[in-house]
Design an enzyme around this catalytic site. Structure first.
Site, PDB file in Angstrom:
ATOM      1  N   GLY A 239       0.838  -1.195   0.000  1.00 52.35           N
ATOM      2  CA  GLY A 239       0.000   0.000   0.000  1.00 52.35           C
ATOM      3  C   GLY A 239       0.870   1.240   0.000  1.00 52.35           C
ATOM      4  CB  THR A 241       5.271   5.600   1.537  1.00 52.07           C
ATOM      5  OG1 THR A 241       5.816   4.925   0.400  1.00 52.07           O
ATOM      6  CG2 THR A 241       6.403   5.894   2.509  1.00 52.07           C
ATOM      7  CB  THR A 243      -0.850   2.973   4.718  1.00 53.15           C
ATOM      8  OG1 THR A 243      -1.579   3.907   3.943  1.00 53.15           O
ATOM      9  CG2 THR A 243      -1.815   2.155   5.532  1.00 53.15           C
ATOM     10  N   GLY A 244       2.249   2.502   5.360  1.00 55.14           N
ATOM     11  CA  GLY A 244       3.325   1.603   5.792  1.00 55.14           C
ATOM     12  C   GLY A 244       3.938   2.059   7.106  1.00 55.14           C
ATOM     13  CD  GLU A 261       7.411  -5.200  -1.959  1.00 56.51           C
ATOM     14  OE1 GLU A 261       7.631  -4.201  -2.671  1.00 56.51           O
ATOM     15  OE2 GLU A 261       8.253  -6.082  -1.740  1.00 56.51           O
ATOM     16  CB  CYS A 295       3.432  -0.002  -6.845  1.00 57.93           C
ATOM     17  SG  CYS A 295       3.635  -1.707  -7.352  1.00 57.93           S
TER      18      CYS A 295
HETATM   19  P1  NAD Z   1      -3.437   2.248   1.193  1.00 58.75           P
HETATM   20  O1  NAD Z   1      -2.157   2.304   1.937  1.00 58.75           O
HETATM   21  O2  NAD Z   1      -4.430   3.311   1.409  1.00 58.75           O
HETATM   22  O3  NAD Z   1      -4.219   0.885   1.543  1.00 58.75           O
HETATM   23  C1  NAD Z   1      -3.617  -0.381   1.386  1.00 58.75           C
HETATM   24  C2  NAD Z   1      -4.289  -1.368   2.326  1.00 58.75           C
HETATM   25  O4  NAD Z   1      -3.994  -0.992   3.683  1.00 58.75           O
HETATM   26  C3  NAD Z   1      -5.806  -1.392   2.233  1.00 58.75           C
HETATM   27  O5  NAD Z   1      -6.241  -2.729   2.408  1.00 58.75           O
HETATM   28  C4  NAD Z   1      -6.239  -0.530   3.411  1.00 58.75           C
HETATM   29  O6  NAD Z   1      -7.534  -0.830   3.877  1.00 58.75           O
HETATM   30  C5  NAD Z   1      -5.192  -0.898   4.443  1.00 58.75           C
HETATM   31  N1  NAD Z   1      -4.973   0.112   5.485  1.00 58.75           N
HETATM   32  C6  NAD Z   1      -5.264   1.437   5.468  1.00 58.75           C
HETATM   33  N2  NAD Z   1      -4.857   2.027   6.611  1.00 58.75           N
HETATM   34  C7  NAD Z   1      -4.287   1.052   7.367  1.00 58.75           C
HETATM   35  C8  NAD Z   1      -3.652   1.036   8.649  1.00 58.75           C
HETATM   36  N3  NAD Z   1      -3.527   2.126   9.399  1.00 58.75           N
HETATM   37  N4  NAD Z   1      -3.166  -0.132   9.114  1.00 58.75           N
HETATM   38  C9  NAD Z   1      -3.261  -1.263   8.362  1.00 58.75           C
HETATM   39  N5  NAD Z   1      -3.853  -1.303   7.146  1.00 58.75           N
HETATM   40  C10 NAD Z   1      -4.362  -0.165   6.653  1.00 58.75           C
HETATM   41  O7  NAD Z   1      -3.042   2.085  -0.330  1.00 58.75           O
HETATM   42  P2  NAD Z   1      -4.004   2.049  -1.598  1.00 58.75           P
HETATM   43  O8  NAD Z   1      -4.536   3.428  -1.788  1.00 58.75           O
HETATM   44  O9  NAD Z   1      -4.955   0.904  -1.470  1.00 58.75           O
HETATM   45  O10 NAD Z   1      -2.948   1.696  -2.747  1.00 58.75           O
HETATM   46  C11 NAD Z   1      -2.192   2.673  -3.383  1.00 58.75           C
HETATM   47  C12 NAD Z   1      -0.785   2.745  -2.818  1.00 58.75           C
HETATM   48  O11 NAD Z   1      -0.207   1.444  -2.751  1.00 58.75           O
HETATM   49  C13 NAD Z   1       0.157   3.544  -3.690  1.00 58.75           C
HETATM   50  O12 NAD Z   1       0.983   4.366  -2.905  1.00 58.75           O
HETATM   51  C14 NAD Z   1       0.990   2.493  -4.391  1.00 58.75           C
HETATM   52  O13 NAD Z   1       2.243   2.932  -4.837  1.00 58.75           O
HETATM   53  C15 NAD Z   1       1.084   1.449  -3.342  1.00 58.75           C
HETATM   54  N6  NAD Z   1       1.360   0.132  -3.935  1.00 58.75           N
HETATM   55  C16 NAD Z   1       2.580  -0.415  -3.756  1.00 58.75           C
HETATM   56  C17 NAD Z   1       2.885  -1.632  -4.338  1.00 58.75           C
HETATM   57  C18 NAD Z   1       4.241  -2.281  -4.171  1.00 58.75           C
HETATM   58  O14 NAD Z   1       4.397  -3.446  -4.509  1.00 58.75           O
HETATM   59  N7  NAD Z   1       5.235  -1.584  -3.678  1.00 58.75           N
HETATM   60  C19 NAD Z   1       1.916  -2.289  -5.080  1.00 58.75           C
HETATM   61  C20 NAD Z   1       0.667  -1.702  -5.235  1.00 58.75           C
HETATM   62  C21 NAD Z   1       0.396  -0.482  -4.633  1.00 58.75           C
END
Ligand code: NAD
Length: 512
Positions: A239, A241, A243-244, A261, A295
């Site tokens: 997801g 950065t 959120t990471g 990731e 991503c």
């Molecule tokens: P996001 O971080 O908003 O959500 C990702 C997941 O995390 C969702 O299931 C969401 O419900 C969950 N989430 C949200 N807040 C959380 C928290 N506090 N604790 C735990 N889980 C939580 O990301 P998104 O909008 O769904 O995706 C887009 C982002 O993901 C972009 O920044 C993209 O670059 C990144 N991405 C990275 C990769 C990679 O392999 N590096 C792949 C795909 C997407």
């Protein structure tokens, strides 16, 4: 075989079918579980609500974790070959229900149906290929006196958290290695795109032993509950950065293992010797596949002055010839943005470009009508410091940037806190390779892009991630090491050889 997520073939769209009208249910301990609270799903092609999914309560997550913990000893006691066979069964289910899953994927995510079919097929392929990976016991020493071996054991229960851009592939990227290594899984789809994964969980009931794979859907609370849950041993997260960072902080009190990731701002560097017409389609799809909600998409396109204008013209032509529309419409190659919030973020970035009088080579004007559509927009050489260059758009808004000095291009490409992917394009592969070696990214492609594969490790540098996915390195992240150091002699007996006799005594042996 190497897979790619951005093939632009205009395959004929199969008939859309959302399957039966039964409500979507979670899979917990092999059983269907609904929830009194529901998420409402919006079709990104129309902006209208079209389905509902369970919004799990905290107790439901706990029962999924308990089911996974109960199932884990039995699952890890199976041989690696038995678990391999189960991954084959998941691949079989994905193929057998491919039409149903792809139709759901298009409806909830927005991507063209042909791309959804590819994503489901890629997921099946990923299961089958991941099953070929191995974790043999490593022998560190084996001599007359001792044998030292390193074993890889499962961690226990893995919590997999998945984004909305590739809802089924990203889930399988985690589920397949986690299960192969002997863990059980609780997987959480994005609240924007839970349906395909819920349906896969349903289709796998009775295929996998109960509790081995649990699928729970929910709103904003569910991810944090998972990262804090004491019954989960590892979080595999894909997801944003930002959120990471939250995931990492929440996982600290229970010292969960983490693979993150995260976001990227991938640079492509195009040298002055390319065949413009041949390379332009590769760059176009490298940037705009999945409507650039990718991503590893090219997010900054650095182009040498000598080919800039010709490449710009070629990209604009391709954009004009690329139909965008509802994913269910035959012939469409690009779908809408998946959700309103992401569309809003893109709109703000576009307005920022306009406010700074930046020029659009194409696009730049939002269409009238329903749905979250955003046209392919290429910004003509904006300043390096502008938001459209510095921030991850995660949508079809691409800055094309001119350079004449290669060192300057490399410096600008590396000048970001991200380091997910990058690519270099040249008529001379060796020349491109020398540039590739200067780029700070976990994956650098030379004259190709997005050729990810189950046996090729993928990692993010800098703030694009922690840990590795895919390949044996990725598989190891779902394990913990156990070193067994064995003296080949009865306990307390004198040394068996001159070598061991000469070894330094351990503190235990000397009683120190
Ligand atoms: P996001 O971080 O908003 O959500 C990702 C997941 O995390 C969702 O299931 C969401 O419900 C969950 N989430 C949200 N807040 C959380 C928290 N506090 N604790 C735990 N889980 C939580 O990301 P998104 O909008 O769904 O995706 C887009 C982002 O993901 C972009 O920044 C993209 O670059 C990144 N991405 C990275 C990769 C990679 O392999 N590096 C792949 C795909 C997407």
């Amino acid at each position: 075989m190497t897979a790619t997520l951005n093939k632009p073939s205009p395959a004929r769209a199969p008939q859309t079918r959302l399957g039966d009208n039964a409500p979507f249910t979670m899979t917990i301990g092999g059983r269907a579980v609904s929830s009194p609270m529901l998420l409402t799903l919006v079709d990104p092609a129309t902006g209208e609500a079209f389905a509902q999914a369970p919004d799990a309560a905290a107790e439901q997550l706990s029962s999924a974790v308990a089911a996974a913990r109960d199932a884990q000893p039995g699952w890890s006691a199976r041989s690696m070959d038995e678990r391999r066979a189960m991954l084959g069964a998941i691949a079989g289910a994905l193929m057998a229900h491919g039409e149903e899953l792809a139709a759901l994927l298009t409806r909830e995510q927005g991507k063209p149906l042909a791309r959804a079919v590819e994503e489901v097929q890629l997921s099946a392929y990923w299961c089958a290929e991941t099953a070929r990976l191995d974790l043999p016991v490593e022998t560190i020493t084996d001599d007359t006196g001792s044998r030292v071996t390193l074993e890889r054991l499962p961690l226990g229960v893995v919590g997999a958290i998945v984004p909305w851009n590739f809802p089924i592939a990203m889930a399988i990227f985690k589920i397949a290695p986690a299960l192969l290594a002997g863990n059980t899984v609780v997987v959480k789809p994005s609240p924007f795109t839970p349906l395909t994964l819920l349906k896969l969980g349903e289709r796998l009931r009775g295929v996998l032993p109960d509790g081995v794979l649990n699928v729970v859907s929910g709103g904003n609370g569910l991810g944090p509950w998972m990262t804090e849950h004491p019954g989960i041993d590892k979080i595999s997260f894909t997801g944003a950065t930002a959120t990471g960072r939250e995931v990492m902080a929440a996982a600290a009190p229970t010292l969960k293992r983490l693979t993150l990731e995260l976001g990227g701002n991938d640079a492509a560097i195009v040298l002055d010797d390319i065949d413009v017409e041949a390379v332009a389609p590769l760059l176009f799809w490298g940037a705009f596949a999945n409507s650039a909600q990718f991503c590893l998409a090219i997010k900054r396109l650095y182009v040498h002055d000598a080919v800039y204008d010709r490449l710009a013209a070629a990209l604009v032509r391709i954009a004009a010839d690329t139909p965008m529309g509802p994913g269910t419409r035959e012939g469409v190659l690009l779908g809408p943005i998946q959700n309103q919030a992401q569309h809003d973020r893109l709109r703000v970035m576009l307005e920022d470009c306009r406010a700074r009088a930046q020029r659009f080579l194409c696009g730049g004007k939002l269409p009238e009508g329903p749905g979250f559509f955003f046209p392919v927009t290429i910004v003509d050489n904006p300043p390096e410091t502008s938001a459209v260059v510095q921030r991850e758009a995660f949508g079809p808004l691409l800055p094309m940037l001119r350079f004449s000095d290669l060192d300057d291009a490399v410096r600008r490409a590396n000048g970001t806190p991200f380091g997910l992917g990058a690519s270099v394009w040249s008529g001379d592969p060796e020349r491109a390779l020398a540039v590739a070696r200067r780029l700070q990214a976990g994956t650098v492609w030379v004259n190709e892009i997005h050729t990810i594969a189950p046996h090729k490790p993928m990692a993010g540098h800098k703030q694009s991630g922690i840990g590795v996915e895919f390949g044996v390195d990725g598989l190891r992240e779902f394990t913990q090491a156990r070193l067994i150091s064995m003296r080949k002699a009865p306990a307390g007996s004198p040394p068996v050889s001159p070598e061991t006799a000469g070894a330094a005594p351990s503190s235990a042996a000397t009683g120190a």
